[in-house]
Design a protein around this motif. Structure first.
Motif, PDB file in Angstrom:
ATOM      1  N   HIS A 106      70.786 -37.299  -7.941  1.00 21.77           N
ATOM      2  CA  HIS A 106      70.138 -37.978  -6.616  1.00 21.77           C
ATOM      3  C   HIS A 106      70.111 -39.435  -6.771  1.00 21.77           C
ATOM      4  O   HIS A 106      71.108 -40.196  -6.793  1.00 21.77           O
ATOM      5  CB  HIS A 106      69.039 -37.380  -6.236  1.00 21.77           C
ATOM      6  CG  HIS A 106      68.290 -37.847  -5.001  1.00 21.77           C
ATOM      7  ND1 HIS A 106      69.154 -38.030  -3.821  1.00 21.77           N
ATOM      8  CD2 HIS A 106      67.128 -38.616  -4.707  1.00 21.77           C
ATOM      9  CE1 HIS A 106      68.240 -38.700  -2.956  1.00 21.77           C
ATOM     10  NE2 HIS A 106      67.203 -39.054  -3.378  1.00 21.77           N
ATOM     11  N   GLU A 136      57.721 -38.407  -8.114  1.00 19.44           N
ATOM     12  CA  GLU A 136      58.378 -37.204  -8.260  1.00 19.44           C
ATOM     13  C   GLU A 136      57.367 -36.225  -8.275  1.00 19.44           C
ATOM     14  O   GLU A 136      57.288 -35.073  -7.514  1.00 19.44           O
ATOM     15  CB  GLU A 136      59.391 -37.299  -9.051  1.00 19.44           C
ATOM     16  CG  GLU A 136      60.217 -35.802  -9.093  1.00 19.44           C
ATOM     17  CD  GLU A 136      61.251 -35.751 -10.227  1.00 19.44           C
ATOM     18  OE1 GLU A 136      62.077 -34.763 -10.095  1.00 19.44           O
ATOM     19  OE2 GLU A 136      61.132 -36.342 -11.155  1.00 19.44           O
ATOM     20  N   THR A 138      54.684 -30.676  -2.057  1.00 25.30           N
ATOM     21  CA  THR A 138      55.549 -29.648  -1.299  1.00 25.30           C
ATOM     22  C   THR A 138      54.715 -28.209  -1.562  1.00 25.30           C
ATOM     23  O   THR A 138      54.968 -27.533  -0.508  1.00 25.30           O
ATOM     24  CB  THR A 138      56.934 -29.825  -1.868  1.00 25.30           C
ATOM     25  OG1 THR A 138      57.509 -30.881  -1.736  1.00 25.30           O
ATOM     26  CG2 THR A 138      57.875 -28.672  -1.528  1.00 25.30           C
ATOM     27  N   ARG A 195      63.731 -37.467  -7.076  1.00 27.54           N
ATOM     28  CA  ARG A 195      64.277 -36.592  -8.278  1.00 27.54           C
ATOM     29  C   ARG A 195      65.353 -37.518  -8.875  1.00 27.54           C
ATOM     30  O   ARG A 195      66.051 -38.346  -8.036  1.00 27.54           O
ATOM     31  CB  ARG A 195      64.767 -35.311  -7.807  1.00 27.54           C
ATOM     32  CG  ARG A 195      66.006 -35.256  -6.852  1.00 27.54           C
ATOM     33  CD  ARG A 195      66.412 -34.001  -6.258  1.00 27.54           C
ATOM     34  NE  ARG A 195      67.509 -33.829  -5.420  1.00 27.54           N
ATOM     35  CZ  ARG A 195      67.442 -34.365  -4.252  1.00 27.54           C
ATOM     36  NH1 ARG A 195      66.299 -34.902  -3.725  1.00 27.54           N
ATOM     37  NH2 ARG A 195      68.705 -34.205  -3.571  1.00 27.54           N
ATOM     38  N   GLY A 238      61.495 -29.493   1.958  1.00 28.63           N
ATOM     39  CA  GLY A 238      62.876 -30.292   1.502  1.00 28.63           C
ATOM     40  C   GLY A 238      62.982 -30.714   0.087  1.00 28.63           C
ATOM     41  O   GLY A 238      61.963 -30.719  -0.553  1.00 28.63           O
ATOM     42  N   GLU A 239      64.176 -31.424  -0.242  1.00 28.88           N
ATOM     43  CA  GLU A 239      64.218 -31.971  -1.718  1.00 28.88           C
ATOM     44  C   GLU A 239      63.285 -33.062  -1.910  1.00 28.88           C
ATOM     45  O   GLU A 239      62.938 -33.849  -0.829  1.00 28.88           O
ATOM     46  CB  GLU A 239      65.737 -32.303  -1.682  1.00 28.88           C
ATOM     47  CG  GLU A 239      66.924 -31.437  -1.725  1.00 28.88           C
ATOM     48  CD  GLU A 239      66.846 -30.470  -3.018  1.00 28.88           C
ATOM     49  OE1 GLU A 239      66.295 -30.714  -4.025  1.00 28.88           O
ATOM     50  OE2 GLU A 239      67.456 -29.445  -3.011  1.00 28.88           O
ATOM     51  N   ASN A 240      63.207 -33.119  -3.267  1.00 30.07           N
ATOM     52  CA  ASN A 240      62.245 -34.390  -3.678  1.00 30.07           C
ATOM     53  C   ASN A 240      63.072 -35.761  -3.455  1.00 30.07           C
ATOM     54  O   ASN A 240      64.180 -35.798  -4.416  1.00 30.07           O
ATOM     55  CB  ASN A 240      61.657 -34.070  -4.813  1.00 30.07           C
ATOM     56  CG  ASN A 240      60.727 -34.984  -5.366  1.00 30.07           C
ATOM     57  OD1 ASN A 240      60.702 -36.299  -4.875  1.00 30.07           O
ATOM     58  ND2 ASN A 240      59.462 -34.556  -5.977  1.00 30.07           N
ATOM     59  N   ASP A 287      56.361 -33.136  -5.501  1.00 26.04           N
ATOM     60  CA  ASP A 287      56.629 -32.051  -5.979  1.00 26.04           C
ATOM     61  C   ASP A 287      55.216 -31.149  -5.467  1.00 26.04           C
ATOM     62  O   ASP A 287      55.186 -30.086  -5.060  1.00 26.04           O
ATOM     63  CB  ASP A 287      57.070 -31.542  -7.281  1.00 26.04           C
ATOM     64  CG  ASP A 287      58.474 -31.849  -7.558  1.00 26.04           C
ATOM     65  OD1 ASP A 287      59.062 -31.942  -6.553  1.00 26.04           O
ATOM     66  OD2 ASP A 287      58.766 -31.842  -8.428  1.00 26.04           O
TER      67      ASP A 287
END
Length: 264
Positions: free
Chosen positions: A195, A172, A179, A191, A186-188, A176
């Protein structure tokens, strides 16, 4: 238009902007530095766009470039902003090709100085290299999704819950970081909250695997003597030397499989 000639441009010594026409200028600076400039107006302000040094870009090429830029202005496009967008697209394309292994190496290199000690850095390297990189190491960070994360975690989530939790947290952190670096968006997918907590049991609820204690070597003769007195094929099989497949089948009292067929 076309006020300059190659010879005339080469003889200009006075610093400043010298117009060729159609927004194209020869810029002469200190030390006889020369470059081509395209001047235009956009949103009520004047802008200047560099086209390259005169020793590399000739007059004819500079005129062709200026012509293409005037065509962009006719379409309402700001040439400088268009070039910035193209450069950003190229940068993102290069960044999206960064693999997880490359991101891990760079993340550890940049963060090592802030960690408690070298042992912590070694643990990061070891866990990700052992459990994550064989599965997703060659994948671009931009394409890693939840299924990839599960392929890393599911094989170790029950038997090695503590290690698996640390691996998840480290993946994670790397994603991050990627990103923020513009390598993914977008979303990790690693996480936990909202999720993976919906897909995997919480670490606190995972039943720890209890292994039988190993017998002390000095106690082995006594144990084997007691075992030999026990009835049944199970004790006999356990007391025998490490067998091959055929011997193990015999110890269970099962017939050999027919030739050419594997035993069940």
């Amino acid at each position: 238009m076309h006020r300059l000639s190659a010879l005339k441009a080469s003889r200009i010594k006075e610093p400043g902007l010298h117009a060729d026409g159609g927004g194209l200028y020869l810029q002469v600076g200190r030390g006889d530095a020369r470059s081509w400039i395209f001047r235009y107006s956009a949103d009520g302000r004047e802008r200047q766009m560099g086209l390259g040094p005169a020793h590399t870009v000739g007059l004819a090429e500079a005129r062709d470039m200026a012509l293409e830029l005037r065509k962009l202005r006719l379409k309402g496009v700001d040439p400088i902003e268009a070039r910035k967008a193209e450069q950003e697209a190229c940068r993102r394309q290069r960044a999206s090709a960064v693999t997880f292994s490359q991101a891990v190496s760079e993340y550890i290199r940049l963060n090592r100085a802030g960690w408690r000690n070298d042992k912590h850095a070694a643990q990061w390297t070891s866990t990700l290299k052992t459990y994550a990189e064989p599965v997703i190491g060659s994948r671009p960070v931009a394409s890693i999704d939840a299924n990839d994360i599960l392929r890393v975690l599911e094989p170790i989530w029950i038997d090695k819950a503590e290690t698996a939790s640390r691996v998840r947290g480290r993946i994670e952190a790397v994603l991050d970081w990627s990103t923020v670096r513009g390598q993914r968006s977008g979303e990790n997918p690693a996480r936990w909250r909202g999720h993976l907590e919906l897909l995997l049991p919480a670490k606190s609820k995972v039943r720890k695997v209890a292994h039988h204690a190993a017998i002390d070597r000095a106690e082995l003769p006594k144990f084997m003597a007691l075992l030999s007195k026990q009835p049944g094929t199970g004790a006999h099989a356990l007391s025998a030397p490490p067998p091959n497949r055929g011997r193990w089948i015999e110890s269970r009292g099962e017939p050999h499989p027919p030739s050419g067929r594997a035993a069940p």
